[in-house]
Scaffold this active site. Sequence first.
Site, short mmCIF file in Angstrom:
data_model
loop_
_atom_site.label_atom_id
_atom_site.label_comp_id
_atom_site.label_asym_id
_atom_site.label_seq_id
_atom_site.Cartn_x
_atom_site.Cartn_y
_atom_site.Cartn_z
CG ASP A 131 -6.08 -3.59 -3.84
OD1 ASP A 131 -6.95 -2.77 -3.45
OD2 ASP A 131 -4.86 -3.45 -3.65
CB SER A 168 -0.91 -0.06 1.23
OG SER A 168 -2.08 0.68 1.03
CG HIS A 223 -4.61 -3.45 -0.16
ND1 HIS A 223 -4.25 -2.69 -1.25
CD2 HIS A 223 -4.25 -2.72 0.92
CE1 HIS A 223 -3.71 -1.56 -0.85
NE2 HIS A 223 -3.69 -1.55 0.46
#
Length: 391
Positions: A324, A73, A349
Amino acid sequence: MFDIAPEFGALLVFIEHRFYGESMPFGDGPYSSPDTLGYLTSTQALADFAVLITSLKQNLSAVDAPVVVFGGSYGGMLAAWFRLKYPHVAMGAVASSAPILQFDDITPWSSFYDAVSQDFKSESPNCFSVIKAVWDVLDDRGFNHTGLLELSKTFRACKTVQSADSLSNWLWNAFTYTAMVDYPTPANFMMNLPAYPVKEMCKIIDSFPAGADVVDKAFAAASLYYNYTGDQKCFQVEGDDDPHDLDGWGWQACTEMVMPMTVSNESMFPPDSFNYENMSEDCLLYYGVRPRMHWITTEYGGHKIDKVLKKFGSNIIFSNGMRDPWSRGGVLKNISSSIIALVTEKGAHHLDLRSATKDDPDWVVEQRRQEVEIIRGWIDQYNKDIEQMWQ
Ligand SMILES: *[C@@H]1O[C@H](CO)[C@@H](O)[C@H](O)[C@H]1NC(C)=O
Ligand SMILES: *[C@@H]1O[C@H](CO)[C@@H](O)[C@H](O)[C@H]1NC(C)=O
Ligand SMILES: *[C@@H]1O[C@H](CO)[C@@H](O)[C@H](O)[C@H]1NC(C)=O
Ligand SMILES: *[C@@H]1O[C@H](CO)[C@@H](O)[C@H](O)[C@H]1NC(C)=O
Ligand SMILES: *[C@@H]1O[C@H](CO)[C@@H](O)[C@H](O)[C@H]1NC(C)=O
Ligand SMILES: *[C@@H]1O[C@H](CO)[C@@H](O)[C@H](O)[C@H]1NC(C)=O
């Protein structure tokens, strides 16, 4: 990914980002002043990492040891950027679900919520339609106090909500986060959830009789996200999110991490637009600063990334799972023989960074195997180069 340290004989170092967790340079927050929060930038965080890694290697008498940085991320963006800014400190980077192209106009602004919607639509067109229909119904019913009272009961809210927007946000978050963490195995990342939670949500919606109330359906689906463990007595629908209870990410989003997002009319969410002036005013109001709208691409690049990195960069894995929504702002194509994009259709993710489990599908196992093989290749090459240097 922590799992693979032993086979490399690697030392695992987890470096906390300044202004998060316990790394609060001015003591406990909340910080509201740009005088203190001004030190919260990705650039400074990367410099912290460089100082710490260099110092640690000196102290361990291991100055020549190869360093590979990992992140998911925002952490994945940092990993990729670290490799580009500090190639002498890290010889490789694994950037998982890192949306480094979610800035400026590099990625279409509506792609994030289009992707969330696609996840639901591909499970069940009915599920998509129910969710798409719920927002207007909430707006209508939440128009007066009687309506809000009713809705608060339906949503099992701990306190009567003040506006229908809170209910919408609550549903919105449940659907968006569930799409992000649509993992193939039970997981507890944002919340405790079963395997393939989007499919489970849609099963809940599809199990209602067709004529049932869309609000009941949407609420039941969102309950999977908020109450899978079954331990919630009531829901903090309105929470206590005081805009002045400032957190680090809100500040970063209002200074440098400007990711324009819109909601298209093809999505299952109410259409929404984005404009820079509007955002600038909001940030001035909350934080007393105006964003540097295009700073990220000035500082780290992003435009024409394939051409730029092909000539300049090396040793980065960009991994993404297409379930994601952040994958849409990621690097999804191989750039060179050592800047590799690993894309899984059913991944979510930063799934690859999660610990291996016995239920992992073959394609996750294969993705992780491939990452290890690539990293091993980098390290072998690095060790050869170091050896030659001493000859
Ligand atoms: C390395 O050692 C010095 C001197 O003891 C110390 O100040 C520094 O914090 C150490 N660095 C790390 C990363 O532990
Ligand atoms: C509240 O709005 C509903 C329609 O959404 C209406 O039927 C009801 O009479 C209204 N109640 C009050 C007290 O205005
Ligand atoms: C949470 O789930 C449990 C078990 O299904 C249920 O008894 C409880 O009422 C739920 N809580 C809310 C707030 O809906
Ligand atoms: C959706 O938006 C596009 C472009 O903004 C517009 O041309 C189209 O008519 C809209 N469709 C619907 C169903 O509103
Ligand atoms: C932001 O835009 C909306 C309309 O899209 C407008 O109603 C609102 O006043 C704007 N806010 C600011 C702070 O400019
Ligand atoms: C990138 O190259 C690797 C082989 O080095 C391959 O396994 C992978 O599928 C390629 N990625 C894409 C997105 O084509």
